[in-house]
Design a protein around this motif. Structure first.
Motif, short mmCIF file in Angstrom:
data_model
loop_
_atom_site.label_atom_id
_atom_site.label_comp_id
_atom_site.label_asym_id
_atom_site.label_seq_id
_atom_site.Cartn_x
_atom_site.Cartn_y
_atom_site.Cartn_z
N LEU A 7 2.86 0.73 0.46
CA LEU A 7 1.44 1.06 0.29
C LEU A 7 1.27 2.04 -0.87
CD1 LEU A 7 0.25 1.65 3.98
CD2 LEU A 7 0.08 -0.43 2.64
N SER A 8 0.24 1.81 -1.65
CA SER A 8 -0.08 2.74 -2.73
C SER A 8 -0.82 3.94 -2.14
CB SER A 8 -0.96 2.04 -3.77
OG SER A 8 -2.22 1.72 -3.20
N ALA A 9 -0.92 4.98 -2.94
CA ALA A 9 -1.65 6.17 -2.50
C ALA A 9 -3.10 5.85 -2.21
CB ALA A 9 -1.54 7.27 -3.56
N PHE A 14 -7.48 5.00 1.62
CA PHE A 14 -8.57 4.12 2.08
C PHE A 14 -8.48 3.89 3.58
CE2 PHE A 14 -10.34 -0.12 2.96
CZ PHE A 14 -11.62 0.06 2.48
N ILE A 15 -7.26 3.62 4.08
CA ILE A 15 -7.08 3.36 5.52
C ILE A 15 -7.44 4.60 6.33
CG2 ILE A 15 -5.38 2.86 7.32
CD1 ILE A 15 -3.86 1.19 5.23
N THR A 211 -1.43 -2.24 13.23
CA THR A 211 -0.79 -3.16 12.29
C THR A 211 0.29 -2.39 11.53
OG1 THR A 211 -2.33 -2.62 10.51
CG2 THR A 211 -2.96 -4.42 12.01
N ALA A 212 1.06 -3.10 10.71
CA ALA A 212 2.13 -2.45 9.94
C ALA A 212 1.57 -1.39 9.00
CB ALA A 212 2.91 -3.50 9.16
N LYS A 213 0.43 -1.67 8.39
CA LYS A 213 -0.17 -0.69 7.47
C LYS A 213 -0.67 0.53 8.23
CE LYS A 213 -1.48 -3.82 3.71
NZ LYS A 213 -2.57 -4.33 2.85
#
Length: 292
Positions: A7-9, A14-15, A211-213
């Motif tokens: 994942l990007s910063a 955002f999440i 979820t994975a994220k």
């Protein structure tokens, strides 16, 4: 659970910003599971479970073996997990990571050490022969919720499996074929299922079935495994930020509610598969009679 998601910063921010605004990327409420499906193979004990994009295949098998010396009146039950890089880049085929060790221990505590399967019923002859029941778990695709999906698939597989009849005659173990004697269901004493929550905002926010994220940006996890009566098999918070006590109590209440829902879902799916098999058998017998 593994936090190696790439994942990007900006994605992380955002999440987390969305969660602070009470919004998940897939639009689910914080206490809702992703879509869940169960399918059965032609062999008893072959189960495929899908929780969102996470996919797990379980095969239950049994063979006659010698009991362990310290447990002469017990059979043997083992759970074997296969994690490979096809399911997730976080895994490395042929090399066991720290996560894999931890994951296997969690499954072992929830299912085997909770005595969900009555191993005494697997004894054929004390000290000389017993059944060795094995659950082989294959992770096909991983997008979070791995413990929950595996527990559900394993317990469904154990309920679906049928054990051949076996007797000892003149010192020899005789195993009957399904045509000779109808195989029997395993003796399960309970149905422990796992419910996982991830933690955010210094223990103030909890998510069910991440979820994975969502796992990748979490501050820790709480795993609650219990059966529909409320008997706890595992209550674990292995790492991460301290959790708010009131939220932990709330999670326990939600976990019991979800386990009861999942237990009903499993029963309905097993009943539907039984009807399908009976209908298929009836159709085959009718066709055979017509041919004669």
């Amino acid at each position: 659970m593994p936090k190696d998601a790439d994942l990007s910063a900006n994605e992380r921010s955002f999440i987390l910003d969305a969660l602070h605004g009470n919004v998940r990327l897939d639009g689910r409420p914080f206490d809702q599971f992703r879509p869940l499906t169960l399918s059965f193979g032609e062999e008893h004990g072959h189960v495929t479970a899908h929780l969102g994009k996470t996919s797990v295949i379980v095969r239950i098998s049994a063979e006659v073996t010698i009991p362990r010396p310290q447990r002469e009146s017990d059979g043997i039950f083992t759970v074997s997990v296969e994690l490979n890089d096809m399911a997730s880049p976080a895994f490395e085929t042929g090399r066991q990571s720290e996560f894999e060790v931890q994951f296997s221990r969690i499954l072992d505590k929830i299912i085997r050490r909770s005595n969900a399967l009555d191993t005494e019923s697997l004894c054929i002859a004390k000290g000389s022969s017993c059944w060795n029941v094995r659950a082989d778990v294959h992770i096909v695709d991983l997008d979070g919720g791995l413990v929950d999906t595996c527990c559900l698939a394993i317990m469904t597989g154990l309920l679906h499996f049928r054990l051949p009849e076996a007797i000892v005659r003149e010192g020899q173990v005789i195993v009957y074929s399904p045509e000779e004697k109808v195989p029997v269901a395993l003796n399960l004493t309970k149905l422990p299922l796992s419910i996982t929550f991830t933690i955010y905002d210094e223990g103030k926010v909890f998510l069910l079935d991440p979820t994975a994220k969502e796992e990748a940006v979490s501050e820790g996890a709480v795993i609650i495994a219990l059966d529909k009566t409320g008997e706890i098999a595992l209550y674990s918070k292995p790492d991460g930020t301290p959790a708010d006590p009131l939220n932990m109590v709330s999670c326990s209440t939600v976990a019991l509610e979800k386990v009861r829902e999942l237990s009903k879902f499993i029963s309905a799916q097993l009943e539907a598969d039984l009807k399908r098999r009976e209908q298929k058998k009836s159709t085959a017998e009718s066709s055979a009679a017509n041919e004669r």
